[in-house]
Design a protein around this motif. Structure first.
Motif, PDB file in Angstrom:
ATOM      1  N   LEU A   3      30.934  50.789  80.461  1.00  0.00           N
ATOM      2  CA  LEU A   3      31.646  51.351  79.313  1.00  0.00           C
ATOM      3  C   LEU A   3      32.754  50.753  78.938  1.00  0.00           C
ATOM      4  CD1 LEU A   3      31.726  54.049  77.467  1.00  0.00           C
ATOM      5  CD2 LEU A   3      33.204  55.062  79.391  1.00  0.00           C
ATOM      6  N   GLN A   4      33.172  50.774  77.683  1.00  0.00           N
ATOM      7  CA  GLN A   4      34.371  50.013  77.158  1.00  0.00           C
ATOM      8  C   GLN A   4      35.020  51.091  76.186  1.00  0.00           C
ATOM      9  OE1 GLN A   4      34.714  45.919  76.346  1.00  0.00           O
ATOM     10  NE2 GLN A   4      32.604  45.903  76.830  1.00  0.00           N
ATOM     11  N   VAL A   5      36.100  51.499  76.396  1.00  0.00           N
ATOM     12  CA  VAL A   5      36.787  52.470  75.440  1.00  0.00           C
ATOM     13  C   VAL A   5      37.770  51.709  74.910  1.00  0.00           C
ATOM     14  CG1 VAL A   5      38.234  54.613  75.401  1.00  0.00           C
ATOM     15  CG2 VAL A   5      36.285  54.445  76.917  1.00  0.00           C
ATOM     16  N   LYS A  26      33.162  49.920  85.376  1.00  0.00           N
ATOM     17  CA  LYS A  26      32.136  49.197  85.737  1.00  0.00           C
ATOM     18  C   LYS A  26      31.060  50.005  86.522  1.00  0.00           C
ATOM     19  CE  LYS A  26      35.211  46.568  87.732  1.00  0.00           C
ATOM     20  NZ  LYS A  26      36.040  45.583  88.733  1.00  0.00           N
ATOM     21  N   LYS A  27      30.011  49.244  86.605  1.00  0.00           N
ATOM     22  CA  LYS A  27      28.798  50.095  87.530  1.00  0.00           C
ATOM     23  C   LYS A  27      29.570  50.115  89.136  1.00  0.00           C
ATOM     24  CE  LYS A  27      24.509  48.897  85.149  1.00  0.00           C
ATOM     25  NZ  LYS A  27      23.366  48.412  85.155  1.00  0.00           N
ATOM     26  N   LYS A 196      25.643  53.494  90.139  1.00  0.00           N
ATOM     27  CA  LYS A 196      26.134  54.140  88.993  1.00  0.00           C
ATOM     28  C   LYS A 196      27.553  54.179  88.782  1.00  0.00           C
ATOM     29  CE  LYS A 196      21.922  55.487  89.031  1.00  0.00           C
ATOM     30  NZ  LYS A 196      21.035  55.150  88.083  1.00  0.00           N
ATOM     31  N   ALA A 197      28.124  54.997  87.978  1.00  0.00           N
ATOM     32  CA  ALA A 197      29.692  54.936  87.748  1.00  0.00           C
ATOM     33  C   ALA A 197      30.135  56.454  87.437  1.00  0.00           C
ATOM     34  CB  ALA A 197      29.853  54.227  86.621  1.00  0.00           C
ATOM     35  N   MET A 198      31.275  56.785  87.772  1.00  0.00           N
ATOM     36  CA  MET A 198      31.757  58.152  87.357  1.00  0.00           C
ATOM     37  C   MET A 198      33.075  58.288  86.726  1.00  0.00           C
ATOM     38  SD  MET A 198      31.877  61.526  89.699  1.00  0.00           S
ATOM     39  CE  MET A 198      32.841  60.974  91.202  1.00  0.00           C
ATOM     40  N   TYR A 211      38.768  58.952  96.943  1.00  0.00           N
ATOM     41  CA  TYR A 211      37.389  58.614  96.391  1.00  0.00           C
ATOM     42  C   TYR A 211      37.401  57.628  95.126  1.00  0.00           C
ATOM     43  CZ  TYR A 211      35.676  62.446  98.926  1.00  0.00           C
ATOM     44  OH  TYR A 211      34.912  63.207 100.117  1.00  0.00           O
ATOM     45  N   ALA A 212      38.513  57.600  94.413  1.00  0.00           N
ATOM     46  CA  ALA A 212      38.649  56.775  93.200  1.00  0.00           C
ATOM     47  C   ALA A 212      38.944  55.313  93.730  1.00  0.00           C
ATOM     48  CB  ALA A 212      39.624  57.247  92.219  1.00  0.00           C
ATOM     49  N   ASP A 213      38.682  54.523  92.688  1.00  0.00           N
ATOM     50  CA  ASP A 213      38.903  53.082  92.719  1.00  0.00           C
ATOM     51  C   ASP A 213      40.197  52.688  91.949  1.00  0.00           C
ATOM     52  OD1 ASP A 213      36.397  52.150  94.336  1.00  0.00           O
ATOM     53  OD2 ASP A 213      35.625  52.799  92.687  1.00  0.00           O
TER      54      ASP A 213
END
Length: 306
Positions: A3-5, A26-27, A196-198, A211-213
């Protein structure tokens, strides 16, 4: 890139309440949007999946798997929503249908997106409810469930079709602390093991650290700081980011809090939107808004101090 916003702007009556939002996901990545209530986090998530009322207007580009989903019509976006991009909403009581059983509401996902028979869909739903340890409520109606159980049903709906992207808006708000960890571990496994991605929307900085990257700090509908979670935790550059981190409970340390409150998104102060609450404000902060600058590889900040 999943996804690119690009240059996302959300308007309410000609006022840009969400402005100049740019990020990518990213995935295999958990990207978090953090900030106080009223910062525009949920509006950003709803703008991505086209779930805002008609009196909002969204501009920019939302490139999901090489398709600009902002350019799709309502019938096209419905085929993506739920199957490829799903959402865990903040308030499950108003998000679930009160006249349908919890299990059937999840089964509908399989019927609509995969043309399964009702019998097949119910069987697949039972498997998901078992994974979430809520098999005993499959025939209950939402009003018969606790807030935590309703939230688990929402999570079941979100992960049912194994979407490429999950937008999780405060996914564990209604859950007990011990249950929060179970649910977050489950989502983490889905993202990391299945590529997947979140997008994790939260105000809980402790969740980010575990939890987050990467993270994006939002305030008044604008990006204040963005970068790797570990880097920002070690070296927060924006005064607002520092203030949020200072609000985290630490043994032996008094929590100061942030004076004032988030401004009305439809009536923002002149200059830097954080100016009225900032400890480090200067004269230039009141006159014009600072631009978002990359001060280190992947680390962006919107502040005249950098």
């Amino acid at each position: 890139m999943l996804l690119q916003v690009q240059n996302l702007r959300t308007f309410y009556k000609n006022a840009a309440i969400i402005d100049d939002i740019n990020f990518h996901v990213k995935k295999g990545e958990i990207f978090s949007i953090v900030g106080e209530s009223g910062s525009g986090k949920t509006l950003t998530g709803l703008s991505i999946i086209n779930l805002l009322p008609d009196y909002f207007r969204v501009t920019g580009r939302l490139i999901f798997k090489n398709t600009d989903i902002l350019a799709l019509d309502s019938s096209q976006i419905r085929k993506i929503r739920g199957k490829e991009i799903s959402c865990i909403f903040q308030d499950p009581m108003v998000s679930l249908n009160p006249v349908l059983k919890a299990g059937y509401q999840v089964a509908e996902m399989f019927i609509y997106h995969f043309n399964m028979s009702e019998k097949e869909a119910i069987k697949r739903t039972e498997q998901i409810f078992n994974e979430l340890k809520i098999a005993h409520i499959i025939n209950n109606y939402p009003h018969q469930l606790s807030g935590g159980m309703r939230q688990r049903v929402m999570i079941a709906m979100a992960i049912a079709c194994e979407p490429e992207l999950i937008i999780a808006d405060e996914p564990t708000t209604a859950l007990d602390v011990t249950v929060q960890e179970e649910i977050l571990d489950l989502l983490y496994f889905l993202i990391k093991e299945k590529e997947k991605a979140m997008i994790l929307i939260t105000h809980d900085m402790n969740i980010l650290g575990e939890y987050a990257d990467r993270m994006m700090v939002m305030y008044a509908g604008r990006i204040m700081e963005m970068g790797d979670v570990e880097e920002i935790f070690k070296n927060p550059l924006h005064p607002y980011t520092r203030a949020l981190l200072d609000c985290m409970p630490v043994e032996g340390k008094k929590i100061e809090g942030i004076p004032g409150s988030v401004p009305d998104l439809k009536n923002l102060p002149q200059g830097c939107v954080f100016y009225p609450r900032c400890k480090y404000k200067g004269k230039e902060c009141r006159v014009e808004p600072p631009s978002l600058r990359e001060v280190a590889p992947g680390h962006l900040v919107r502040c005249f101090l950098h």
